[in-house]
Design a protein around this motif. Structure first.
Motif, PDB file in Angstrom:
ATOM      1  N   ASN A 150     -30.972  30.815 -20.872  1.00 35.84           N
ATOM      2  CA  ASN A 150     -29.617  30.783 -21.411  1.00 35.84           C
ATOM      3  C   ASN A 150     -29.014  32.183 -21.483  1.00 35.84           C
ATOM      4  OD1 ASN A 150     -27.258  30.519 -22.996  1.00 35.84           O
ATOM      5  ND2 ASN A 150     -28.072  28.732 -24.039  1.00 35.84           N
ATOM      6  N   THR A 151     -29.608  33.048 -22.296  1.00 34.36           N
ATOM      7  CA  THR A 151     -29.095  34.412 -22.480  1.00 34.36           C
ATOM      8  C   THR A 151     -30.127  35.493 -22.172  1.00 34.36           C
ATOM      9  OG1 THR A 151     -29.777  34.526 -24.803  1.00 34.36           O
ATOM     10  CG2 THR A 151     -27.584  33.598 -24.340  1.00 34.36           C
ATOM     11  N   CYS A 152     -31.396  35.116 -22.087  1.00 38.93           N
ATOM     12  CA  CYS A 152     -32.496  36.097 -21.964  1.00 38.93           C
ATOM     13  C   CYS A 152     -32.431  37.122 -23.084  1.00 38.93           C
ATOM     14  CB  CYS A 152     -32.485  36.789 -20.604  1.00 38.93           C
ATOM     15  SG  CYS A 152     -33.064  35.726 -19.258  1.00 38.93           S
ATOM     16  N   ALA A 153     -31.982  36.687 -24.250  1.00 39.82           N
ATOM     17  CA  ALA A 153     -31.906  37.586 -25.394  1.00 39.82           C
ATOM     18  C   ALA A 153     -33.268  38.158 -25.761  1.00 39.82           C
ATOM     19  CB  ALA A 153     -31.318  36.838 -26.600  1.00 39.82           C
ATOM     20  N   ASP A 154     -34.325  37.429 -25.449  1.00 41.24           N
ATOM     21  CA  ASP A 154     -35.661  37.908 -25.794  1.00 41.24           C
ATOM     22  C   ASP A 154     -36.037  39.170 -25.041  1.00 41.24           C
ATOM     23  OD1 ASP A 154     -35.583  35.884 -23.655  1.00 41.24           O
ATOM     24  OD2 ASP A 154     -37.714  36.325 -23.424  1.00 41.24           O
TER      25      ASP A 154
ATOM     26  N   MET B 297     -23.889  36.591 -27.227  1.00 41.44           N
ATOM     27  CA  MET B 297     -22.764  35.732 -26.892  1.00 41.44           C
ATOM     28  C   MET B 297     -23.276  34.609 -26.000  1.00 41.44           C
ATOM     29  SD  MET B 297     -19.717  38.546 -26.393  1.00 41.44           S
ATOM     30  CE  MET B 297     -18.434  37.306 -26.499  1.00 41.44           C
ATOM     31  N   ALA B 298     -23.129  33.380 -26.459  1.00 38.38           N
ATOM     32  CA  ALA B 298     -23.728  32.222 -25.773  1.00 38.38           C
ATOM     33  C   ALA B 298     -22.659  31.188 -25.441  1.00 38.38           C
ATOM     34  CB  ALA B 298     -24.811  31.603 -26.655  1.00 38.38           C
ATOM     35  N   PRO B 299     -22.148  31.203 -24.210  1.00 39.94           N
ATOM     36  CA  PRO B 299     -21.149  30.204 -23.826  1.00 39.94           C
ATOM     37  C   PRO B 299     -21.674  28.776 -23.829  1.00 39.94           C
ATOM     38  CG  PRO B 299     -21.106  32.085 -22.329  1.00 39.94           C
ATOM     39  CD  PRO B 299     -22.343  32.220 -23.179  1.00 39.94           C
ATOM     40  N   LEU B 300     -22.974  28.594 -23.547  1.00 40.91           N
ATOM     41  CA  LEU B 300     -23.547  27.253 -23.427  1.00 40.91           C
ATOM     42  C   LEU B 300     -24.456  26.942 -24.606  1.00 40.91           C
ATOM     43  CD1 LEU B 300     -24.465  27.128 -19.630  1.00 40.91           C
ATOM     44  CD2 LEU B 300     -22.341  26.446 -20.762  1.00 40.91           C
ATOM     45  N   GLY B 301     -24.410  25.694 -25.024  1.00 44.26           N
ATOM     46  CA  GLY B 301     -25.233  25.236 -26.144  1.00 44.26           C
ATOM     47  C   GLY B 301     -24.608  23.971 -26.702  1.00 44.26           C
ATOM     48  N   VAL B 302     -24.777  23.731 -27.984  1.00 43.01           N
ATOM     49  CA  VAL B 302     -24.177  22.568 -28.625  1.00 43.01           C
ATOM     50  C   VAL B 302     -22.665  22.600 -28.415  1.00 43.01           C
ATOM     51  CG1 VAL B 302     -23.708  21.471 -30.836  1.00 43.01           C
ATOM     52  CG2 VAL B 302     -25.987  22.332 -30.344  1.00 43.01           C
ATOM     53  N   GLY B 303     -22.108  21.473 -27.976  1.00 45.74           N
ATOM     54  CA  GLY B 303     -20.677  21.399 -27.740  1.00 45.74           C
ATOM     55  C   GLY B 303     -20.290  21.567 -26.283  1.00 45.74           C
TER      56      GLY B 303
ATOM     57  N   GLY C 264     -26.032  20.167 -22.951  1.00 47.21           N
ATOM     58  CA  GLY C 264     -25.882  21.351 -23.770  1.00 47.21           C
ATOM     59  C   GLY C 264     -27.020  21.523 -24.758  1.00 47.21           C
ATOM     60  N   LEU C 265     -27.650  20.421 -25.144  1.00 45.43           N
ATOM     61  CA  LEU C 265     -28.778  20.506 -26.082  1.00 45.43           C
ATOM     62  C   LEU C 265     -29.957  21.237 -25.462  1.00 45.43           C
ATOM     63  CD1 LEU C 265     -28.666  16.893 -27.577  1.00 45.43           C
ATOM     64  CD2 LEU C 265     -27.654  18.991 -28.501  1.00 45.43           C
ATOM     65  N   LEU C 266     -30.127  21.104 -24.140  1.00 45.20           N
ATOM     66  CA  LEU C 266     -31.190  21.828 -23.455  1.00 45.20           C
ATOM     67  C   LEU C 266     -30.920  23.322 -23.511  1.00 45.20           C
ATOM     68  CD1 LEU C 266     -33.695  21.957 -21.646  1.00 45.20           C
ATOM     69  CD2 LEU C 266     -32.197  21.532 -19.673  1.00 45.20           C
ATOM     70  N   TRP C 267     -29.694  23.724 -23.236  1.00 49.82           N
ATOM     71  CA  TRP C 267     -29.351  25.143 -23.313  1.00 49.82           C
ATOM     72  C   TRP C 267     -29.447  25.660 -24.744  1.00 49.82           C
ATOM     73  CZ3 TRP C 267     -28.421  22.996 -18.765  1.00 49.82           C
ATOM     74  CH2 TRP C 267     -28.467  23.816 -17.635  1.00 49.82           C
ATOM     75  N   GLU C 268     -29.124  24.807 -25.693  1.00 49.32           N
ATOM     76  CA  GLU C 268     -29.254  25.208 -27.097  1.00 49.32           C
ATOM     77  C   GLU C 268     -30.711  25.487 -27.457  1.00 49.32           C
ATOM     78  OE1 GLU C 268     -28.085  26.040 -31.036  1.00 49.32           O
ATOM     79  OE2 GLU C 268     -26.878  25.771 -29.234  1.00 49.32           O
TER      80      GLU C 268
END
Length: 257
Positions: free
Chosen positions: A149-153, A164-170, A176-180
């Protein structure tokens, strides 16, 4: 010494670019600038990071995303060529992109100290089948957003990480739940490894419903101008609250109502 603030920018196609770039520039207009911060990007996040680093106007990106000869009328698309048309030979040490090798999904970091921005963007945002792979030293590299998703890790050590995460819930309905789930895992890993705080920014419900409810809309460059304008206003409205939340003890920024 670790910086006070690092930034992770997620994937999300044309929608992700317009949302993240608009929001960041809305913040900057109110004095909350990301200038000089280390930024790690995935897919759309690399376009955003490169544009912020070079002060590239959103119109220049919209032009290549809506030009049939660049991205939409050609299959597979040559993303690196399109990125080169926007960013030229510009470089920036603060920008790092993430690509993947397939089928292993092993991530490859592309730091700006070693690669020009167009190369970082091309390697990190070339999805399989839709775009030609980016070839680097004999390896084929693809869009990391197909797996992450973001590779924030992988973001650097900092007191605070702005994600900043464009994809996720919603976004994208049930998908979107998978990306969340991926987002939550990435954020948790960064917290565990870096011992810092995370500030999470998401699109407003309005933006997600109009620009990220279907895959077709997510990739539609013609929706970018409206998404950018709305995100810019959202960034302006949230700038004061976000500045306070970047202070110690705050964990998240909810989307505007």
């Amino acid at each position: 010494m670790s910086p006070d603030l690092a930034v992770a920018l997620g994937g999300g196609g044309a929608f992700g670019i317009a949302f993240q770039l608009g929001f960041a520039r809305g913040l900057a207009s109110e004095g909350v600038s990301l200038e000089g911060c280390p930024m790690i990007g995935v897919s759309a996040g690399t376009w955003t990071a490169a544009a912020l680093a070079t002060t590239t106007p959103v119109e220049a990106i919209i032009e290549v995303w809506t030009d049939p000869a660049r991205l939409h009328g050609v299959r597979p698309a040559d993303v690196a060529s399109a990125a080169g048309a926007v960013f030229g030979t510009a470089c920036d040490d603060n920008v790092t992109g993430v690509a993947v090798r397939l089928p292993s999904a092993r991530r490859v970091l592309l730091p700006g100290v070693e690669h020009p921005l167009a190369e970082i963007v091309g390697a990190s945002s070339s999805p399989p089948y839709l775009a030609v792979p980016y070839r680097l030293r004999g390896e084929r590299l693809y869009d990391a957003g197909v797996v992450f998703n973001t590779c924030a890790d992988l973001a650097p050590r900092a007191r605070t990480l702005l994600v900043m995460a464009p994809l996720g819930v919603g976004a994208l309905g049930w998908q979107g739940l998978l990306w969340e789930s991926r987002l939550r895992s990435e954020v948790a890993l960064w917290r565990l490894r870096r011992r810092g705080r995370v500030v999470l920014v998401r699109p407003s419900a309005e933006l997600s419903q109009t620009g990220a409810s279907r895959w077709r809309d997510l990739l539609d460059g013609h929706l970018m101008a409206a998404t950018y304008a709305t995100a810019y206003r959202d960034g302006q409205r949230q700038a004061g609250r976000l500045a306070r939340r970047l202070a110690p003890g705050i964990d998240a920024v909810p989307p505007p109502s």
